[in-house]
Design a protein around this motif. Structure first.
Motif, PDB file in Angstrom:
ATOM      1  N   THR A 102      -8.790  -4.950   2.928  1.00  0.00           N
ATOM      2  CA  THR A 102      -8.837  -4.847   4.383  1.00  0.00           C
ATOM      3  C   THR A 102      -8.043  -5.951   5.048  1.00  0.00           C
ATOM      4  OG1 THR A 102     -10.908  -6.098   4.457  1.00  0.00           O
ATOM      5  CG2 THR A 102     -11.060  -3.687   4.413  1.00  0.00           C
ATOM      6  N   VAL A 103      -7.954  -7.116   4.433  1.00  0.00           N
ATOM      7  CA  VAL A 103      -7.213  -8.225   5.021  1.00  0.00           C
ATOM      8  C   VAL A 103      -5.712  -8.043   4.835  1.00  0.00           C
ATOM      9  CG1 VAL A 103      -6.802 -10.707   4.845  1.00  0.00           C
ATOM     10  CG2 VAL A 103      -9.121  -9.821   4.775  1.00  0.00           C
ATOM     11  N   GLN A 104      -5.284  -7.642   3.651  1.00  0.00           N
ATOM     12  CA  GLN A 104      -3.860  -7.504   3.353  1.00  0.00           C
ATOM     13  C   GLN A 104      -3.556  -6.051   2.986  1.00  0.00           C
ATOM     14  OE1 GLN A 104      -3.242 -10.140   0.117  1.00  0.00           O
ATOM     15  NE2 GLN A 104      -3.653 -11.989   1.288  1.00  0.00           N
ATOM     16  N   PRO A 105      -3.047  -5.265   3.962  1.00  0.00           N
ATOM     17  CA  PRO A 105      -2.702  -3.890   3.602  1.00  0.00           C
ATOM     18  C   PRO A 105      -1.556  -3.884   2.583  1.00  0.00           C
ATOM     19  CG  PRO A 105      -2.130  -4.347   5.892  1.00  0.00           C
ATOM     20  CD  PRO A 105      -2.812  -5.561   5.356  1.00  0.00           C
ATOM     21  N   THR A 106      -1.618  -2.971   1.667  1.00  0.00           N
ATOM     22  CA  THR A 106      -0.636  -2.948   0.577  1.00  0.00           C
ATOM     23  C   THR A 106       0.645  -2.226   0.950  1.00  0.00           C
ATOM     24  OG1 THR A 106      -1.674  -0.948  -0.286  1.00  0.00           O
ATOM     25  CG2 THR A 106      -2.417  -3.059  -1.186  1.00  0.00           C
ATOM     26  N   SER A 107       0.637  -1.398   1.970  1.00  0.00           N
ATOM     27  CA  SER A 107       1.849  -0.664   2.315  1.00  0.00           C
ATOM     28  C   SER A 107       2.099  -0.736   3.812  1.00  0.00           C
ATOM     29  CB  SER A 107       1.726   0.799   1.870  1.00  0.00           C
ATOM     30  OG  SER A 107       0.683   1.403   2.599  1.00  0.00           O
ATOM     31  N   GLU A 108       3.313  -0.375   4.172  1.00  0.00           N
ATOM     32  CA  GLU A 108       3.721  -0.329   5.580  1.00  0.00           C
ATOM     33  C   GLU A 108       2.946   0.783   6.285  1.00  0.00           C
ATOM     34  OE1 GLU A 108       6.522  -1.750   8.535  1.00  0.00           O
ATOM     35  OE2 GLU A 108       6.372  -2.367   6.467  1.00  0.00           O
ATOM     36  N   ILE A 110       2.182   3.956   8.521  1.00  0.00           N
ATOM     37  CA  ILE A 110       2.970   5.156   8.785  1.00  0.00           C
ATOM     38  C   ILE A 110       2.971   5.411  10.291  1.00  0.00           C
ATOM     39  CG2 ILE A 110       3.122   7.633   8.400  1.00  0.00           C
ATOM     40  CD1 ILE A 110       1.666   7.155   5.748  1.00  0.00           C
ATOM     41  N   THR A 111       4.185   5.583  10.849  1.00  0.00           N
ATOM     42  CA  THR A 111       4.314   5.898  12.265  1.00  0.00           C
ATOM     43  C   THR A 111       4.722   7.348  12.385  1.00  0.00           C
ATOM     44  OG1 THR A 111       5.017   3.633  12.688  1.00  0.00           O
ATOM     45  CG2 THR A 111       5.478   5.276  14.409  1.00  0.00           C
TER      46      THR A 111
END
Length: 124
Positions: A102-108, A110-111
């Motif tokens: 939750t602190v460090q998302p692993t991926s970019e 999505i927009t």
């Protein structure tokens, strides 16, 4: 007489041994229930003093014992300190992993673009 081997390990009893001991306890409690039924019949035929008290005790045992026997038969032995410590460590590892995700998302993120692109706009 066959001697039992000396226990030299901290390993838990096997599932088969645990099941066997629970089965023995269950059958024993059901035998006591059957004896209460037989005792009630004998008491009625002998017309003993305080008959209602004895019959209530026998009936209470016949109602309570099946419930208790099922609970005991479905119960597992209590966990040892080592098992409880291992469970606590595993829960802590899972908690840390969830917090880290939750602190460090692993991926970019999505927009999603809502603008519709037509062929005429693409050519200009």
């Amino acid at each position: 007489m066959k001697k039992q081997p000396v226990l030299i390990t901290d390993a838990a009893r096997s599932q088969a041994d645990q099941l066997r001991s629970r089965e023995i306890r269950y059958v024993t409690m059901m035998m006591v229930r059957a004896l209460c039924l037989i005792l009630g019949g004998v008491l009625i035929s002998l017309r003993v003093p305080l008959l209602p008290v004895w019959l209530v005790l026998c009936a209470a045992a016949m109602v309570f014992l099946p419930w208790a026997a099922v609970l005991i038969a479905n119960d597992r032995p209590p966990k040892s300190k080592a098992e409880r410590a291992a469970d606590a460590a595993a829960r802590e590892d899972v908690r840390r992993a969830l917090i880290q995700q939750t602190v460090q998302p692993t991926s970019e993120p999505i927009t999603i673009d809502s603008e519709v692109v037509t062929e005429s706009k693409q050519q200009t």
